[in-house]
Design a protein around this motif. Sequence first.
Motif, PDB file in Angstrom:
ATOM      1  N   VAL A  33      42.361  47.323  38.866  1.00 26.34           N
ATOM      2  CA  VAL A  33      42.257  48.186  37.692  1.00 26.34           C
ATOM      3  C   VAL A  33      40.903  47.947  37.023  1.00 26.34           C
ATOM      4  CG1 VAL A  33      43.287  48.833  35.494  1.00 26.34           C
ATOM      5  CG2 VAL A  33      44.750  48.038  37.368  1.00 26.34           C
ATOM      6  N   GLY A  34      40.018  48.928  37.080  1.00 26.19           N
ATOM      7  CA  GLY A  34      38.717  48.795  36.437  1.00 26.19           C
ATOM      8  C   GLY A  34      37.602  48.502  37.416  1.00 26.19           C
ATOM      9  N   GLU A  35      36.378  48.676  36.939  1.00 17.98           N
ATOM     10  CA  GLU A  35      35.205  48.495  37.790  1.00 17.98           C
ATOM     11  C   GLU A  35      34.918  47.025  38.088  1.00 17.98           C
ATOM     12  OE1 GLU A  35      31.861  50.455  36.127  1.00 17.98           O
ATOM     13  OE2 GLU A  35      32.791  52.446  36.114  1.00 17.98           O
ATOM     14  N   SER A  36      35.148  46.150  37.101  1.00 21.23           N
ATOM     15  CA  SER A  36      34.791  44.737  37.269  1.00 21.23           C
ATOM     16  C   SER A  36      35.532  44.101  38.442  1.00 21.23           C
ATOM     17  CB  SER A  36      35.088  43.961  35.986  1.00 21.23           C
ATOM     18  OG  SER A  36      34.335  44.445  34.911  1.00 21.23           O
ATOM     19  N   MET A  94      36.203  42.299  44.141  1.00 26.76           N
ATOM     20  CA  MET A  94      37.030  42.253  45.348  1.00 26.76           C
ATOM     21  C   MET A  94      36.444  43.052  46.512  1.00 26.76           C
ATOM     22  SD  MET A  94      39.536  40.289  44.739  1.00 26.76           S
ATOM     23  CE  MET A  94      40.223  39.466  43.299  1.00 26.76           C
ATOM     24  N   GLN A  95      35.190  43.440  46.377  1.00 27.25           N
ATOM     25  CA  GLN A  95      34.556  44.185  47.456  1.00 27.25           C
ATOM     26  C   GLN A  95      34.637  43.396  48.766  1.00 27.25           C
ATOM     27  OE1 GLN A  95      30.519  45.226  46.565  1.00 27.25           O
ATOM     28  NE2 GLN A  95      30.162  46.238  48.532  1.00 27.25           N
ATOM     29  N   ASP A  96      35.029  44.072  49.837  1.00 29.05           N
ATOM     30  CA  ASP A  96      35.157  43.486  51.180  1.00 29.05           C
ATOM     31  C   ASP A  96      36.390  42.598  51.336  1.00 29.05           C
ATOM     32  OD1 ASP A  96      32.766  44.744  51.973  1.00 29.05           O
ATOM     33  OD2 ASP A  96      31.577  43.075  51.195  1.00 29.05           O
ATOM     34  N   CYS A  97      37.279  42.588  50.350  1.00 30.12           N
ATOM     35  CA  CYS A  97      38.520  41.814  50.458  1.00 30.12           C
ATOM     36  C   CYS A  97      39.705  42.769  50.644  1.00 30.12           C
ATOM     37  CB  CYS A  97      38.764  40.977  49.201  1.00 30.12           C
ATOM     38  SG  CYS A  97      37.532  39.694  48.916  1.00 30.12           S
ATOM     39  N   GLU A  98      40.541  42.492  51.603  1.00 28.85           N
ATOM     40  CA  GLU A  98      41.754  43.281  51.797  1.00 28.85           C
ATOM     41  C   GLU A  98      42.950  42.642  51.099  1.00 28.85           C
ATOM     42  OE1 GLU A  98      42.486  43.976  55.893  1.00 28.85           O
ATOM     43  OE2 GLU A  98      40.680  45.197  56.190  1.00 28.85           O
ATOM     44  N   ASN A  99      42.920  41.331  50.988  1.00 29.26           N
ATOM     45  CA  ASN A  99      44.015  40.593  50.357  1.00 29.26           C
ATOM     46  C   ASN A  99      43.490  39.759  49.199  1.00 29.26           C
ATOM     47  OD1 ASN A  99      46.039  41.444  52.296  1.00 29.26           O
ATOM     48  ND2 ASN A  99      45.020  40.084  53.754  1.00 29.26           N
ATOM     49  N   TYR A 122      38.591  39.487  31.549  1.00 29.93           N
ATOM     50  CA  TYR A 122      37.182  39.347  31.884  1.00 29.93           C
ATOM     51  C   TYR A 122      36.634  40.712  32.286  1.00 29.93           C
ATOM     52  CZ  TYR A 122      32.873  37.544  33.873  1.00 29.93           C
ATOM     53  OH  TYR A 122      31.551  37.301  34.139  1.00 29.93           O
ATOM     54  N   GLY A 123      35.445  41.063  31.777  1.00 31.66           N
ATOM     55  CA  GLY A 123      34.884  42.382  32.041  1.00 31.66           C
ATOM     56  C   GLY A 123      35.812  43.453  31.499  1.00 31.66           C
ATOM     57  N   ASP A 124      36.068  44.481  32.320  1.00 35.41           N
ATOM     58  CA  ASP A 124      36.998  45.534  31.876  1.00 35.41           C
ATOM     59  C   ASP A 124      38.370  45.369  32.527  1.00 35.41           C
ATOM     60  OD1 ASP A 124      36.510  46.295  34.492  1.00 35.41           O
ATOM     61  OD2 ASP A 124      35.957  48.362  34.035  1.00 35.41           O
ATOM     62  N   TYR A 125      38.647  44.154  33.006  1.00 36.90           N
ATOM     63  CA  TYR A 125      39.946  43.897  33.638  1.00 36.90           C
ATOM     64  C   TYR A 125      40.990  43.700  32.543  1.00 36.90           C
ATOM     65  CZ  TYR A 125      42.860  42.334  37.565  1.00 36.90           C
ATOM     66  OH  TYR A 125      43.824  42.231  38.546  1.00 36.90           O
ATOM     67  N   CYS A 151      27.441  36.536  31.930  1.00 35.05           N
ATOM     68  CA  CYS A 151      27.904  36.986  30.620  1.00 35.05           C
ATOM     69  C   CYS A 151      27.853  38.499  30.466  1.00 35.05           C
ATOM     70  CB  CYS A 151      27.039  36.353  29.523  1.00 35.05           C
ATOM     71  SG  CYS A 151      26.993  34.546  29.565  1.00 35.05           S
ATOM     72  N   VAL A 152      27.118  39.180  31.347  1.00 36.28           N
ATOM     73  CA  VAL A 152      26.858  40.604  31.140  1.00 36.28           C
ATOM     74  C   VAL A 152      28.143  41.416  31.043  1.00 36.28           C
ATOM     75  CG1 VAL A 152      25.807  42.658  32.124  1.00 36.28           C
ATOM     76  CG2 VAL A 152      24.612  40.474  32.251  1.00 36.28           C
ATOM     77  N   GLY A 153      29.088  41.149  31.936  1.00 36.28           N
ATOM     78  CA  GLY A 153      30.310  41.948  31.948  1.00 36.28           C
ATOM     79  C   GLY A 153      31.437  41.390  31.115  1.00 36.28           C
ATOM     80  N   CYS A 154      31.204  40.273  30.435  1.00 36.15           N
ATOM     81  CA  CYS A 154      32.292  39.616  29.719  1.00 36.15           C
ATOM     82  C   CYS A 154      32.550  40.293  28.379  1.00 36.15           C
ATOM     83  CB  CYS A 154      31.954  38.143  29.498  1.00 36.15           C
ATOM     84  SG  CYS A 154      33.262  37.230  28.648  1.00 36.15           S
TER      85      CYS A 154
END
Length: 214
Positions: free
Chosen positions: A60-63, A68-73, A139-142, A194-197
């Motif tokens: 849920v969200g971009e962050s 999780m890019q390249d992760c299936e699990n 964290y971020g937009d999560y 810190c940028v996305g926090c």
Amino acid sequence: MIELSAINRAEVLRYLGNSRAEMTEAIELLMDECESEIIATATPKYLYKTVSLSESGLLVGESITRHMQDCENAVVLCATLGAGVDRLIRTAQVTDMAKTVVLDAMASAAIEQVCDKLDGVIAAQNEGKFLTWRFSPGYGDYPIELQKDFLTLLDAPRKIGLCTNDNSILTPTKSVTAIMGLSDTPLEQKRRGCVGCNMAKTCKFRKNGERCEF
């Protein structure tokens, strides 16, 4: 089973917002007392579970999607020091605010140590695979509201007494929920920052020229 035998004093000082402070005898004695009480009171418990990211509903969200890019699990986890530590801190609030502040910082450092040890447990259970670092709701937009979904998935309220209130605050408070990406292939080493926090503007660590190292 994870046990605490000592708590990192440098991390405690960072949580106190005074990592450059000189350790006086009085501070050392207070830290010794608080460390002993936290270790004697804490009952570290944890749960974790491997899930399919495409089926979990947790992207849920971009962050988190970037993380999780390249992760299936992924491995969903939670950890807590137990309700006794909350009671210890509340009791100190009645008579000794200085001790309360140190106990709180000591407990915050302690739960991070528990999570670091849990990282090792999970890595050992997934030998030959590659893990991202822990990413927590808030964290971020999560969405922090996902705390409840994490706990439900892990059956944490029943198994270890870890719950969340209507404001998505964990109880006991010295607890953590997080997710770690799991891959069969090496992952790009993404920097924590810190940028996305969503706490970047109010973070006490940034005010002191430091980072929380999340």
